[in-house]
Design an enzyme around this catalytic site. Structure first.
Site, PDB file in Angstrom:
ATOM      1  N   SER A  59      -1.272   6.033 -14.346  1.00  0.00           N
ATOM      2  CA  SER A  59      -2.053   5.965 -15.372  1.00  0.00           C
ATOM      3  C   SER A  59      -2.818   4.692 -15.790  1.00  0.00           C
ATOM      4  CB  SER A  59      -1.577   6.844 -16.653  1.00  0.00           C
ATOM      5  OG  SER A  59      -1.756   8.021 -16.287  1.00  0.00           O
ATOM      6  N   TYR A  75      -6.933   5.403 -15.203  1.00  0.00           N
ATOM      7  CA  TYR A  75      -7.010   6.168 -16.485  1.00  0.00           C
ATOM      8  C   TYR A  75      -6.550   5.143 -17.537  1.00  0.00           C
ATOM      9  CZ  TYR A  75      -7.067  10.843 -14.648  1.00  0.00           C
ATOM     10  OH  TYR A  75      -7.413  12.087 -13.836  1.00  0.00           O
ATOM     11  N   ASP A  82       0.783  -1.131  -0.051  1.00  0.00           N
ATOM     12  CA  ASP A  82       0.062   0.126   0.106  1.00  0.00           C
ATOM     13  C   ASP A  82       0.917   1.252  -0.059  1.00  0.00           C
ATOM     14  OD1 ASP A  82      -1.873   2.414   0.769  1.00  0.00           O
ATOM     15  OD2 ASP A  82      -2.779   1.036   2.131  1.00  0.00           O
ATOM     16  N   ILE A  83       0.674   2.079  -0.971  1.00  0.00           N
ATOM     17  CA  ILE A  83       1.790   3.117  -1.096  1.00  0.00           C
ATOM     18  C   ILE A  83       1.486   4.271   0.042  1.00  0.00           C
ATOM     19  CG2 ILE A  83       0.164   4.803  -2.479  1.00  0.00           C
ATOM     20  CD1 ILE A  83       2.907   5.440  -4.189  1.00  0.00           C
ATOM     21  N   GLY A  96      -8.980   5.589  -6.598  1.00  0.00           N
ATOM     22  CA  GLY A  96      -7.807   5.022  -6.857  1.00  0.00           C
ATOM     23  C   GLY A  96      -6.457   5.589  -5.769  1.00  0.00           C
ATOM     24  N   VAL A  97      -5.415   5.599  -6.386  1.00  0.00           N
ATOM     25  CA  VAL A  97      -4.090   6.189  -5.501  1.00  0.00           C
ATOM     26  C   VAL A  97      -4.711   7.311  -4.952  1.00  0.00           C
ATOM     27  CG1 VAL A  97      -1.832   6.775  -5.675  1.00  0.00           C
ATOM     28  CG2 VAL A  97      -2.493   5.033  -6.525  1.00  0.00           C
ATOM     29  N   ASP A  98      -5.311   8.278  -5.828  1.00  0.00           N
ATOM     30  CA  ASP A  98      -5.526   9.771  -5.390  1.00  0.00           C
ATOM     31  C   ASP A  98      -6.344   9.704  -4.122  1.00  0.00           C
ATOM     32  OD1 ASP A  98      -5.173  12.594  -5.684  1.00  0.00           O
ATOM     33  OD2 ASP A  98      -6.901  12.649  -7.232  1.00  0.00           O
ATOM     34  N   GLY A 130      -4.424   2.586 -13.986  1.00  0.00           N
ATOM     35  CA  GLY A 130      -5.621   2.106 -13.183  1.00  0.00           C
ATOM     36  C   GLY A 130      -6.900   2.733 -14.002  1.00  0.00           C
TER      37      GLY A 130
END
Length: 166
Positions: free
Chosen positions: A117, A121, A9-10, A31-33, A119
């Site tokens: 990009s 995107y 996990d980032i 997502g990540v964001d 995921g």
């Protein structure tokens, strides 16, 4: 610079900076964001609004506080959205190069990267992996460790293979 790959996990990485795959608006998202904004808390969003009132351009990078994350900074990059017709690979590779430039400006020595990009995107995963590995290897930087963080086993395997081929 050492290029490493981890499965995880980032938002849990103990590094100087984590890279966020942000939207142009810089106001959080999926997502990540979304994960970085949730884990970092309201301080991340408040800093995005203050520092980037008009957002960021695709391919660019900028930094904010990391809020409650273990990192000191979040380096936000805006990747191209393949699903919306943004298919210029140089915009994708610019995300990694610009993130390293920002890391150098901050004095960050360790940086954790997501696969930008690939995921929401919809950038083709094989090319996203190749673009990340090639750009991180080729970009001059003072960063000691660029850590690719894979959220799933398939991405981890693809990143491991790309890094090993380098």
């Amino acid at each position: 610079m050492e290029l490493t790959v981890v499965l995880g996990d980032i938002t849990e990485q103990e590094v100087d900076a984590v890279v966020n795959a942000a939207s142009r608006a810089m106001r959080g998202g999926a997502g990540v964001d979304g994960a970085i904004h949730r884990a970092g808390g309201s301080e991340v969003l408040a800093d995005c609004i203050r520092r980037f009132p008009h957002g960021l351009a695709t391919g660019d990078a900028g930094w904010t506080t990391a809020g409650h994350l273990r990192a000191r900074w979040v380096i936000h990059v805006v990747g191209p959205n393949w699903g919306r017709g943004e298919r210029d690979r140089s915009l994708l590779t610019s995300c990694y190069a610009r993130a390293l430039e920002v890391a150098d400006e901050l004095g960050a020595r360790s940086v954790a990267f997501p696969l930008v990009s690939a995921g929401a995107y919809s950038w083709p995963k094989d090319d996203a992996v190749a673009a990340a590995a090639q750009t991180l290897r080729a970009t001059p930087t003072s960063v000691d460790e660029a850590r690719m963080v894979a959220f799933d086993a398939a991405t981890y395997s693809a990143l491991e293979a790309a890094v090993a081929d380098g």
